[in-house]
Design a protein around this motif. Sequence first.
Motif, PDB file in Angstrom:
ATOM      1  N   TYR A 123       1.068  -0.951   0.418  1.00 10.62           N
ATOM      2  CA  TYR A 123      -0.360   0.007   0.111  1.00 10.62           C
ATOM      3  C   TYR A 123       0.898   1.118  -0.074  1.00 10.62           C
ATOM      4  O   TYR A 123       0.266   2.074  -0.539  1.00 10.62           O
ATOM      5  N   SER A 150       1.215   3.717  -3.049  1.00 11.50           N
ATOM      6  CA  SER A 150       1.126   5.664  -2.690  1.00 11.50           C
ATOM      7  C   SER A 150       1.928   6.465  -3.630  1.00 11.50           C
ATOM      8  O   SER A 150       1.552   7.521  -3.582  1.00 11.50           O
ATOM      9  N   ASP A 196      -6.759  11.310  -5.911  1.00  8.36           N
ATOM     10  CA  ASP A 196      -7.772  10.515  -5.046  1.00  8.36           C
ATOM     11  C   ASP A 196      -6.950   9.108  -4.827  1.00  8.36           C
ATOM     12  O   ASP A 196      -7.634   8.860  -3.891  1.00  8.36           O
ATOM     13  N   GLU A 197      -6.460   8.375  -5.489  1.00  4.53           N
ATOM     14  CA  GLU A 197      -6.380   7.760  -5.525  1.00  4.53           C
ATOM     15  C   GLU A 197      -5.076   7.345  -4.588  1.00  4.53           C
ATOM     16  O   GLU A 197      -5.022   5.690  -3.694  1.00  4.53           O
ATOM     17  N   ASP A 216      -6.795   7.456  -1.155  1.00 11.42           N
ATOM     18  CA  ASP A 216      -7.900   6.187  -1.035  1.00 11.42           C
ATOM     19  C   ASP A 216      -6.823   5.005  -0.466  1.00 11.42           C
ATOM     20  O   ASP A 216      -7.014   4.505   0.791  1.00 11.42           O
ATOM     21  N   CYS A 217      -5.626   5.501  -0.678  1.00 14.78           N
ATOM     22  CA  CYS A 217      -4.276   3.933  -0.574  1.00 14.78           C
ATOM     23  C   CYS A 217      -3.882   4.345   0.702  1.00 14.78           C
ATOM     24  O   CYS A 217      -3.824   3.182   1.671  1.00 14.78           O
ATOM     25  N   LYS A 230      -5.291   5.511   3.087  1.00 13.62           N
ATOM     26  CA  LYS A 230      -6.429   5.745   4.375  1.00 13.62           C
ATOM     27  C   LYS A 230      -6.755   4.129   4.186  1.00 13.62           C
ATOM     28  O   LYS A 230      -7.137   3.417   5.569  1.00 13.62           O
ATOM     29  N   ARG A 231      -6.474   3.117   3.257  1.00 14.80           N
ATOM     30  CA  ARG A 231      -6.959   1.751   3.613  1.00 14.80           C
ATOM     31  C   ARG A 231      -5.127   1.039   4.370  1.00 14.80           C
ATOM     32  O   ARG A 231      -5.927   0.327   5.151  1.00 14.80           O
ATOM     33  N   GLU A 284      -2.870  14.803   0.377  1.00 22.13           N
ATOM     34  CA  GLU A 284      -4.060  15.701   0.501  1.00 22.13           C
ATOM     35  C   GLU A 284      -3.848  17.087   0.140  1.00 22.13           C
ATOM     36  O   GLU A 284      -4.506  18.063  -0.014  1.00 22.13           O
TER      37      GLU A 284
END
Length: 362
Positions: free
Chosen positions: A134, A138, A148-149, A152-153, A155-156, A174
């Motif tokens: 991950y 990222s 955005d991806e 998301d990565c 946060k996962r 961000e």
Amino acid sequence: MSDDPAGPETFSKEALEGKLDEFDNVPLFMKSLPEDAGTNPTLAALQELAYEGTPDEVADNFRERGNESYKEKKYRDALMFYNQGIEAKPTDLVLKEKLLLNIAACNLILKNFGSVLRDCASAITINSKSLKAYYRSSQALLELDRLDEAIDCCKRSLAIQEDKDTRGLLEKAEKKKAEKEEKEKAKLLQQQKEKLMKFGIRQALQKRNVIVKTNPNAQHPDQYPHFDPEDPTYQSLIFPVYLEYPEHGTYDVVPEFVEDTPFSAHLDVMFPPKGEAPAWDKKGEYTSGKLVVYASTKRKRLLKVGRNMSLRDLCDAAKAKDGDPADGLELTDGHLTFAVVPKGDYEKKWIEDFKRLRAAET
């Protein structure tokens, strides 16, 4: 017998490094294979030895060799060894995950970001909680500006386990996204403002009886009528103006002619009564008080411009009379053009030539 005590031979630092480099030419100690490895029987035999053992043993051997190259920053060699480890088809999924993550690490350094994503995706299919997969995904997504991806990565990964480095990467992504959105917002607002401004200028030109002569193949000129920045009401225009001197085949450019300024204000500066005459004015006829400005409309009406007339006054004078076809000053290539002639004989001759040419055209 010598009096010197026996002992090991000593080398300088440079000589020692040279000796160590010589080991790279000895097949047993080589850390990477040369291009002609297939023609060397000793190297060929060593390659065969590398594939002896179970798939897991072979794969782990290549992993270790890759790690050695990676530590020495030989990332392409390391990548080759790690890939050979995958090609050995290990059955140990933990080992296979390690190889995939190591391949991703090399590709990340080599800026093969698309490959990093594929490597990490394969690792995640083996271990859905692979934090390194991950994290490296990222990093690659951030480099590819797929923000955005990347977010998301991150946060996962953080949902699986809190990690300082991943948290820092999330904050970076961000922040970059917020800055990008702010720039896009500012760009959109600027485009909307320019669009409204262009529409406003078209309306203002139409209101002033200025007819834009367009050439569909021509580029938009650098200089073009625009609103006076000192007028917050957007009521006053500034025009680029060409002043032609037909008697001498030359011209001057007034890049910013404020429409409420009288023509005399420019002529007094350009041709002061006691100033030095232009090089082309051999007779000294071109002084402010001795000059007359003429404007021609689209319908070839000739307008004499009084000294105290402003450009806005002239625009009003160029309007067609009630019942006549539309008329006005022509804006060609973004500017207005007026003729400047000295009073007297040449003025009369120029007017006659103008009327004769107009008659011939009609």
